[in-house]
Design an enzyme around this catalytic site. Structure first.
Site, PDB file in Angstrom:
ATOM      1  N   THR A  16      20.393  66.918   5.160  1.00 40.12           N
ATOM      2  CA  THR A  16      20.209  65.555   4.667  1.00 40.12           C
ATOM      3  C   THR A  16      21.256  65.226   3.608  1.00 40.12           C
ATOM      4  O   THR A  16      21.883  64.158   3.645  1.00 40.12           O
ATOM      5  CB  THR A  16      18.797  65.393   4.072  1.00 40.12           C
ATOM      6  OG1 THR A  16      17.833  65.637   5.099  1.00 40.12           O
ATOM      7  CG2 THR A  16      18.598  63.999   3.501  1.00 40.12           C
ATOM      8  N   ALA A  66      18.585  61.943   7.269  1.00 40.03           N
ATOM      9  CA  ALA A  66      17.308  62.672   7.279  1.00 40.03           C
ATOM     10  C   ALA A  66      17.373  63.771   8.326  1.00 40.03           C
ATOM     11  O   ALA A  66      17.730  63.514   9.476  1.00 40.03           O
ATOM     12  CB  ALA A  66      16.144  61.726   7.583  1.00 40.03           C
ATOM     13  N   CYS A  67      17.051  64.991   7.923  1.00 37.07           N
ATOM     14  CA  CYS A  67      16.992  66.101   8.869  1.00 37.07           C
ATOM     15  C   CYS A  67      15.551  66.580   8.989  1.00 37.07           C
ATOM     16  O   CYS A  67      14.659  66.110   8.278  1.00 37.07           O
ATOM     17  CB  CYS A  67      17.904  67.248   8.445  1.00 37.07           C
ATOM     18  SG  CYS A  67      17.442  68.032   6.878  1.00 37.07           S
ATOM     19  N   ALA A  68      15.311  67.529   9.873  1.00 46.15           N
ATOM     20  CA  ALA A  68      13.949  67.966  10.169  1.00 46.15           C
ATOM     21  C   ALA A  68      13.255  68.549   8.943  1.00 46.15           C
ATOM     22  O   ALA A  68      12.069  68.316   8.712  1.00 46.15           O
ATOM     23  CB  ALA A  68      13.962  68.985  11.302  1.00 46.15           C
TER      24      ALA A  68
END
Length: 671
Positions: A184, A176-178
């Protein structure tokens, strides 16, 4: 989705003349315009530049995927630039600091397709760029035609999220990225390749912009030998993995050393995921922390995350309130030409027509702003205790905002402001988490805990905390401040102006600010001392903080604020002109040791300058529509300029110095 269908040969450029990021983006955008993909060049370019501020779009191995979504895009697609000479590593922000960009995919997405085409296209591109055959063909293509043909390369990896083998261990990964898009999926793909090479059975869950994708089943979790979290955000559904060995790393790490991470997760985990709270409220504890129990470092990190969570949910409330108030007041004053002091008069409740509409819009903006503290406290509690902390945190915020006084008909009550909201949010979170951890019921009665017992006890605790601690403490503080300021009434212009300005700017609408206001208005009503330092100290901090986020890049050559505070800066700037100092609160909460002293210094300098030059304001109208009522307005504006400039420049230079210091220690700061 065939990638060839999303581009055209005319959108593929081999260039030996583009040597800067600006030239590349401008050149590719021009190709979009020529090809009929983009009709509004400026709005699309702005959307691309805004996206660049959020996080790095440079990846690794020479790639970058900038993108933007705009109403000026009429057809979704992507353009490609291949450079004859790679850019220097510092010319394009990338997830790997040594990435020298030479192949750029620029995506153009219509607004109406932002949640569909946008995500699918980014996902497919990100995944295919992890395919070595695909990458080799892109880099060895001799001309645009060959590169275009290489886009039709079939996927080498299976689309099945589950990679299995007949031997070895089982691993679950969560990425999970921002923004929940490119990184992701690239991290997931990198882990799949490494697991396949190592003979490890792997299941990867992506927690991206489309929600949870490819989630493991309970049976798969049960059989897993470990869990690898490659995340930059809060992990969703953490309790599913209770009891499993784990490691947690940045989302970019799998792109650098996937095999080493998999080995760590299976053979050298950080610790065990221990279920601390039921009902989706889990906490990651390392083995060392489990042994020692309480950890000051972990507690400090938790507090910081809780405050940041509260701020992130509070900012949209402030933005919405500021927009409503701004539209209403500016329309009332400059379009309807009515006295601004009349906008909230009760007679307009049944006045009818456009005046009643604008009157209600102003009341609505004020009402929305009152919910800033309840939202902040609620999500501070949520970050600590998850769902069981929401209600008590929200009601604590109600006390902090003073809405209880309004509902109870008490006209003399003084709200505790953001300090009270912080106390209530933290108290609600820890009380709810303690109750959820310590209370154990049978399965038949389990539902009573989150629905009845925890909210009942925690809400009662917040009520008693307000009655016996928060309200008396802040009430006593207000009385002390009032007496102190009154004692300065005969202390001369500079001394009294400095005290009033400092107290006004100290907590931005909090109890100290309110106490200063009560005394200052009383002194003005008795014609003892004008309100000049008071009204200036209200507007200088929010305007100064807003200006600093707008000019930082031009002053020191880079942004010194993260993206969320730059958005808050725009709101703070607007609210400052409306005399709503609370717009600067996110900056105070994020960096109080920087923001509070500079607010005080700027407010004192600006107020004293205006007073000594002869500015006089007797009426309590600090907003822009009250400025024409000031005697010697030029002196007032000079004081305003001095205070704003001090706050803006000092914040920029101090934050820039801290960033350079962190970077000298090896920490990467990419604002």
């Amino acid at each position: 989705m065939n990638l060839q269908h999303m581009t055209d040969r005319s959108l593929i450029v081999f260039s030996d003349s583009w040597t800067t990021k600006k030239e590349i983006l401008d050149g590719l955008i021009n190709q979009f315009v020529k090809g009929g993909y983009v009709t509004d060049r400026d709005s699309y370019k702005q959307s691309v530049l805004e996206r660049e501020k959020i996080s790095a779009t440079g990846l690794e191995n020479g790639f970058a995927i900038p993108h933007g979504k705009s109403a000026g895009v009429v057809k979704a697609g992507f353009a490609i630039a291949r450079l004859a000479k790679p850019l220097p590593a510092d010319a394009w922000a990338s997830i790997r600091s040594d990435n020298q960009v030479e192949l750029i995919f620029l995506l153009a997405i219509p607004d109406k397709q932002a949640g569909t085409t946008h995500l699918k296209l980014l996902q497919q591109l990100s995944t295919k760029l992890m395919n070595e055959d695909f990458v080799n063909q892109l880099k060895t293509a001799r001309n645009p035609d060959e590169l275009f043909n290489s886009l039709n390369l079939d996927e080498a990896d299976s689309k099945d999220n589950r990679l299995t083998c007949n031997h070895g261990k089982n691993l679950i990964a969560v990425t999970a990225c921002a923004t929940g898009i490119a990184h992701t999926y690239m991290a997931a793909e990198a882990l799949k390749k490494s697991a396949k090479k190592m003979g490890v059975s792997l299941i990867v869950e992506k927690q991206g912009a489309n929600g949870l994708e490819d989630s493991p089943t309970p049976e798969q979790i049960k059989n897993a030998d470990g869990v690898l979290f490659a995340v930059d955000t809060k992990i969703k559904g953490l309790n599913r993995f209770n009891g499993k060995p784990y490691i947690e790393v940045n989302v970019a790490e799998p792109l650098k050393n996937g095999e080493a991470l998999i080995d760590r997760a299976l053979n050298h985990p950080q610790g065990i995921l221990r279920k601390q709270i039921e009902n989706d409220s889990d906490t990651l504890l390392t083995s060392k922390e489990i042994t020692k129990g309480f950890s000051w470092k972990r507690w400090g990190t938790e507090l910081g995350k809780a405050v940041m969570t509260g701020i992130s949910y509070m900012i949209p409330v402030m933005v919405a309130a500021g927009i409503m108030l701004g539209i209403a007041k500016l329309t009332w004053l400059y379009i309807m030409h009515l006295p601004i002091a009349d906008i909230d008069l009760p007679k307009y409740n049944s006045f009818g027509g456009f005046a009643q509409l604008i009157h209600y819009l102003d009341l609505f903006g004020g009402m929305t702003l009152n919910f800033m503290y309840p939202i902040f406290a609620m999500f501070v509690a949520y970050a600590i205790a998850d769902r069981v902390g929401l209600i008590s945190g929200f009601l604590g915020g109600i006390f902090a905002a003073g809405l209880n006084y309004t509902l109870w008909g008490i006209t003399t009550g003084l709200p505790s402001g953001f300090l009270g909201a912080l106390v209530f949010g933290l108290a609600a979170g820890y009380i709810a988490r303690f109750l959820n951890t310590k209370i154990h019921l049978s399965k038949n009665l389990q539902a009573m805990k989150p629905m009845l017992i925890i909210p009942g006890i925690s809400v009662l605790a917040i009520f008693l905390l307000n009655i016996y601690i928060v309200s008396p403490v802040f009430g006593g503080l207000n009385l002390l401040i009032s007496d102190w300021i009154k004692s300065m009434a005969n202390g001369g212009k500079i001394g009294l102006s400095s005290i009033i300005a400092a107290a006004t700017a100290f907590d931005l609408g909090g109890p100290v600010n309110k106490a200063a206001g009560a005394v200052a208005i009383g002194l003005a009503a008795d014609k003892i001392f004008p309100l000049t330092p008071r009204v200036l100290a209200i507007v200088i901090p929010p305007i100064g903080m807003g200006i600093s986020t707008l000019i930082d890049k031009w002053v020191v050559g880079r942004h010194v604020y993260p993206a969320d505070l730059r958005v808050a800066g725009n709101t703070s700037f607007l609210l400052g002109f409306l005399a709503i100092s609370e717009g600067a609160i996110p900056f105070m909460l994020r960096n109080p040791l920087i923001t509070v002293p500079l607010n005080i210094i700027g407010a004192i300098a600006g107020s004293v300058t205006a007073v000594m030059l002869g500015a006089v304001q007797w009426l309590p109208l600090p907003a822009i529509w009250g400025w024409p009522l000031v005697s010697n307005l030029p002196a007032y504006l000079i004081g305003l300029f001095v205070g704003v400039l001090i706050i803006a420049l000092c914040n920029i230079f101090i934050r820039y110095h801290l960033i350079k210091k962190k970077e000298a220690q090896g920490e990467k700061i990419d604002y």
